[in-house]
Design a protein around this motif. Sequence first.
Motif, PDB file in Angstrom:
ATOM      1  N   ASP A 140     -63.632 -78.493  18.105  1.00 54.77           N
ATOM      2  CA  ASP A 140     -64.108 -77.243  17.526  1.00 54.77           C
ATOM      3  C   ASP A 140     -63.938 -77.183  16.015  1.00 54.77           C
ATOM      4  O   ASP A 140     -62.913 -77.613  15.463  1.00 54.77           O
ATOM      5  N   ILE A 141     -64.944 -76.617  15.368  1.00 57.44           N
ATOM      6  CA  ILE A 141     -64.886 -76.245  13.957  1.00 57.44           C
ATOM      7  C   ILE A 141     -64.895 -74.722  13.921  1.00 57.44           C
ATOM      8  O   ILE A 141     -65.855 -74.089  14.373  1.00 57.44           O
ATOM      9  N   THR A 142     -63.824 -74.131  13.395  1.00 57.38           N
ATOM     10  CA  THR A 142     -63.671 -72.678  13.463  1.00 57.38           C
ATOM     11  C   THR A 142     -63.273 -72.123  12.106  1.00 57.38           C
ATOM     12  O   THR A 142     -62.323 -72.602  11.481  1.00 57.38           O
ATOM     13  N   THR A 143     -64.016 -71.121  11.654  1.00 56.81           N
ATOM     14  CA  THR A 143     -63.613 -70.364  10.484  1.00 56.81           C
ATOM     15  C   THR A 143     -63.887 -68.901  10.766  1.00 56.81           C
ATOM     16  O   THR A 143     -64.944 -68.542  11.266  1.00 56.81           O
ATOM     17  N   THR A 144     -62.917 -68.045  10.481  1.00 58.27           N
ATOM     18  CA  THR A 144     -63.082 -66.612  10.735  1.00 58.27           C
ATOM     19  C   THR A 144     -63.832 -65.997   9.573  1.00 58.27           C
ATOM     20  O   THR A 144     -63.259 -65.712   8.539  1.00 58.27           O
ATOM     21  N   ASP A 145     -65.122 -65.868   9.723  1.00 57.19           N
ATOM     22  CA  ASP A 145     -66.096 -65.292   8.787  1.00 57.19           C
ATOM     23  C   ASP A 145     -66.345 -66.131   7.540  1.00 57.19           C
ATOM     24  O   ASP A 145     -66.991 -65.678   6.592  1.00 57.19           O
ATOM     25  N   GLY A 146     -65.867 -67.386   7.533  1.00 64.49           N
ATOM     26  CA  GLY A 146     -66.265 -68.310   6.481  1.00 64.49           C
ATOM     27  C   GLY A 146     -67.564 -69.007   6.843  1.00 64.49           C
ATOM     28  O   GLY A 146     -68.130 -68.824   7.920  1.00 64.49           O
ATOM     29  N   LYS A 147     -68.073 -69.832   5.943  1.00 62.38           N
ATOM     30  CA  LYS A 147     -69.318 -70.570   6.142  1.00 62.38           C
ATOM     31  C   LYS A 147     -68.999 -71.982   6.607  1.00 62.38           C
ATOM     32  O   LYS A 147     -68.092 -72.635   6.080  1.00 62.38           O
ATOM     33  N   ALA A 148     -69.759 -72.476   7.584  1.00 60.86           N
ATOM     34  CA  ALA A 148     -69.628 -73.856   8.054  1.00 60.86           C
ATOM     35  C   ALA A 148     -70.899 -74.616   7.693  1.00 60.86           C
ATOM     36  O   ALA A 148     -71.991 -74.243   8.145  1.00 60.86           O
ATOM     37  N   THR A 149     -70.755 -75.662   6.892  1.00 66.31           N
ATOM     38  CA  THR A 149     -71.898 -76.461   6.444  1.00 66.31           C
ATOM     39  C   THR A 149     -71.670 -77.913   6.814  1.00 66.31           C
ATOM     40  O   THR A 149     -70.686 -78.526   6.382  1.00 66.31           O
ATOM     41  N   LEU A 150     -72.577 -78.471   7.619  1.00 67.16           N
ATOM     42  CA  LEU A 150     -72.507 -79.877   8.017  1.00 67.16           C
ATOM     43  C   LEU A 150     -73.791 -80.551   7.558  1.00 67.16           C
ATOM     44  O   LEU A 150     -74.897 -80.138   7.959  1.00 67.16           O
ATOM     45  N   THR A 151     -73.656 -81.571   6.717  1.00 66.04           N
ATOM     46  CA  THR A 151     -74.808 -82.272   6.178  1.00 66.04           C
ATOM     47  C   THR A 151     -74.646 -83.758   6.416  1.00 66.04           C
ATOM     48  O   THR A 151     -73.625 -84.348   6.038  1.00 66.04           O
ATOM     49  N   ALA A 152     -75.655 -84.370   7.038  1.00 67.39           N
ATOM     50  CA  ALA A 152     -75.605 -85.798   7.345  1.00 67.39           C
ATOM     51  C   ALA A 152     -76.825 -86.494   6.759  1.00 67.39           C
ATOM     52  O   ALA A 152     -77.914 -85.910   6.665  1.00 67.39           O
ATOM     53  N   GLY A 153     -76.631 -87.777   6.420  1.00 66.52           N
ATOM     54  CA  GLY A 153     -77.755 -88.580   5.954  1.00 66.52           C
ATOM     55  C   GLY A 153     -78.620 -89.062   7.092  1.00 66.52           C
ATOM     56  O   GLY A 153     -79.790 -89.425   6.879  1.00 66.52           O
ATOM     57  N   THR A 154     -78.058 -89.065   8.327  1.00 70.42           N
ATOM     58  CA  THR A 154     -78.837 -89.483   9.497  1.00 70.42           C
ATOM     59  C   THR A 154     -78.668 -88.434  10.598  1.00 70.42           C
ATOM     60  O   THR A 154     -79.088 -87.315  10.428  1.00 70.42           O
ATOM     61  N   THR A 155     -78.052 -88.800  11.710  1.00 68.66           N
ATOM     62  CA  THR A 155     -77.992 -87.913  12.867  1.00 68.66           C
ATOM     63  C   THR A 155     -76.808 -86.954  12.803  1.00 68.66           C
ATOM     64  O   THR A 155     -75.794 -87.224  12.162  1.00 68.66           O
ATOM     65  N   ILE A 156     -76.954 -85.843  13.535  1.00 59.35           N
ATOM     66  CA  ILE A 156     -75.847 -84.933  13.818  1.00 59.35           C
ATOM     67  C   ILE A 156     -75.800 -84.753  15.324  1.00 59.35           C
ATOM     68  O   ILE A 156     -76.802 -84.350  15.934  1.00 59.35           O
ATOM     69  N   ASP A 157     -74.646 -85.046  15.924  1.00 64.41           N
ATOM     70  CA  ASP A 157     -74.461 -84.902  17.364  1.00 64.41           C
ATOM     71  C   ASP A 157     -73.196 -84.105  17.623  1.00 64.41           C
ATOM     72  O   ASP A 157     -72.185 -84.280  16.934  1.00 64.41           O
ATOM     73  N   SER A 158     -73.234 -83.244  18.646  1.00 59.26           N
ATOM     74  CA  SER A 158     -72.021 -82.598  19.105  1.00 59.26           C
ATOM     75  C   SER A 158     -71.901 -82.769  20.606  1.00 59.26           C
ATOM     76  O   SER A 158     -72.902 -82.831  21.325  1.00 59.26           O
ATOM     77  N   THR A 159     -70.656 -82.868  21.080  1.00 54.59           N
ATOM     78  CA  THR A 159     -70.369 -82.904  22.505  1.00 54.59           C
ATOM     79  C   THR A 159     -70.063 -81.495  22.983  1.00 54.59           C
ATOM     80  O   THR A 159     -70.009 -80.544  22.194  1.00 54.59           O
ATOM     81  N   ALA A 160     -69.821 -81.347  24.283  1.00 54.17           N
ATOM     82  CA  ALA A 160     -69.472 -80.036  24.830  1.00 54.17           C
ATOM     83  C   ALA A 160     -68.168 -79.493  24.256  1.00 54.17           C
ATOM     84  O   ALA A 160     -67.914 -78.281  24.302  1.00 54.17           O
ATOM     85  N   ASN A 161     -67.334 -80.376  23.712  1.00 54.20           N
ATOM     86  CA  ASN A 161     -66.075 -79.946  23.075  1.00 54.20           C
ATOM     87  C   ASN A 161     -66.270 -79.578  21.613  1.00 54.20           C
ATOM     88  O   ASN A 161     -65.334 -79.086  20.972  1.00 54.20           O
ATOM     89  N   GLY A 162     -67.441 -79.815  21.087  1.00 51.82           N
ATOM     90  CA  GLY A 162     -67.669 -79.660  19.657  1.00 51.82           C
ATOM     91  C   GLY A 162     -68.413 -78.380  19.321  1.00 51.82           C
ATOM     92  O   GLY A 162     -69.595 -78.399  18.934  1.00 51.82           O
ATOM     93  N   ASN A 163     -67.738 -77.261  19.452  1.00 53.03           N
ATOM     94  CA  ASN A 163     -68.327 -75.961  19.141  1.00 53.03           C
ATOM     95  C   ASN A 163     -68.121 -75.610  17.672  1.00 53.03           C
ATOM     96  O   ASN A 163     -67.129 -76.026  17.051  1.00 53.03           O
ATOM     97  N   ILE A 164     -69.038 -74.824  17.131  1.00 48.72           N
ATOM     98  CA  ILE A 164     -68.932 -74.346  15.753  1.00 48.72           C
ATOM     99  C   ILE A 164     -68.878 -72.823  15.817  1.00 48.72           C
ATOM    100  O   ILE A 164     -69.795 -72.181  16.328  1.00 48.72           O
ATOM    101  N   ILE A 165     -67.785 -72.246  15.286  1.00 52.59           N
ATOM    102  CA  ILE A 165     -67.513 -70.825  15.464  1.00 52.59           C
ATOM    103  C   ILE A 165     -67.208 -70.201  14.096  1.00 52.59           C
ATOM    104  O   ILE A 165     -66.250 -70.606  13.422  1.00 52.59           O
ATOM    105  N   THR A 166     -68.029 -69.237  13.708  1.00 49.02           N
ATOM    106  CA  THR A 166     -67.808 -68.548  12.426  1.00 49.02           C
ATOM    107  C   THR A 166     -67.742 -67.035  12.626  1.00 49.02           C
ATOM    108  O   THR A 166     -68.079 -66.272  11.723  1.00 49.02           O
ATOM    109  N   THR A 167     -67.338 -66.613  13.801  1.00 48.92           N
ATOM    110  CA  THR A 167     -67.296 -65.192  14.137  1.00 48.92           C
ATOM    111  C   THR A 167     -66.357 -64.430  13.208  1.00 48.92           C
ATOM    112  O   THR A 167     -65.290 -64.932  12.832  1.00 48.92           O
ATOM    113  N   GLY A 168     -66.754 -63.206  12.851  1.00 48.59           N
ATOM    114  CA  GLY A 168     -65.941 -62.385  11.973  1.00 48.59           C
ATOM    115  C   GLY A 168     -64.653 -61.925  12.632  1.00 48.59           C
ATOM    116  O   GLY A 168     -64.462 -62.034  13.849  1.00 48.59           O
ATOM    117  N   LYS A 169     -63.777 -61.363  11.840  1.00 45.81           N
ATOM    118  CA  LYS A 169     -62.466 -60.917  12.304  1.00 45.81           C
ATOM    119  C   LYS A 169     -62.565 -59.536  12.941  1.00 45.81           C
ATOM    120  O   LYS A 169     -63.206 -58.631  12.397  1.00 45.81           O
TER     121      LYS A 169
END
Length: 245
Positions: free
Chosen positions: A118-147
């Motif tokens: 998991d990548i988690t930030t409480t109301d911060g910004k999550a930025t993922l930039t790749a030169g090729t592929t981006i893959d996530s598994t079922a364990n790889g959630n991205i969470i930016t929900t506010g407080k």
Amino acid sequence: TQQAGTAITAGNLKLISTGGDVTLNNTGNNVAIVAAALTGASSLSYVDANALSIGTVAAAGTGAANLAQVIGIVATGADATVSVTSLTATLTVDDVVTTNSGDVTLLATAGAIVVDADITTTDGKATLTAGTTIDSTANGNIITTGKNDAVQGTDGGEVLLRSTGAGAITLLGNITANGGNTTAGANNGGAAGVVTILNASGLIVVDDITATGGTAFGAPGVAGANGTVQLSATSTITQQAGTAI
């Protein structure tokens, strides 16, 4: 920090800071695994020459040099940020990346990003930039929900996933950018964040994406505004079976 023109070359890099920024941006740095425990006013910026895992670094050293195991990258200070870059190869998130309210920026300049935790930030910004592929598994959630807050739930943070070269974006993990709930009083809930997935040369497959406004506690407060999901690709845009936006 490090002197100009120098490099850290090792198998593992364990970073612990209790009140100052960690800035290790020299392009010659070359480790296999990085982990960081950051408290207080401690942000992280790390650049690595090639393949890199955000993972677990075990306890090491003897006597006063014995430092405990560190798992993933966790920054607990208000607005403390995390930035990790792999210049030429794959950047893998094998253990959690967590901030209190600071932004998370992961960059694989010429390679892929794999999200397996998991990548988690409480109301911060999550930025993922790749030169090729981006893959996530079922364990790889991205969470930016506010407080959630008794006075005012905060807004959800923005999410940006971007492939700048040839390669698919294939997600099996969820993206959640909800607004925070207001848990007392009469103020509105927090607004949801914007979720954007951009592929400059390939397809997109998404899993569950949620960007809904936070709830209000009582009148005249109302739920926060729902967010916007933006998907842009040069090939097909589809979703995993049984998922929803």
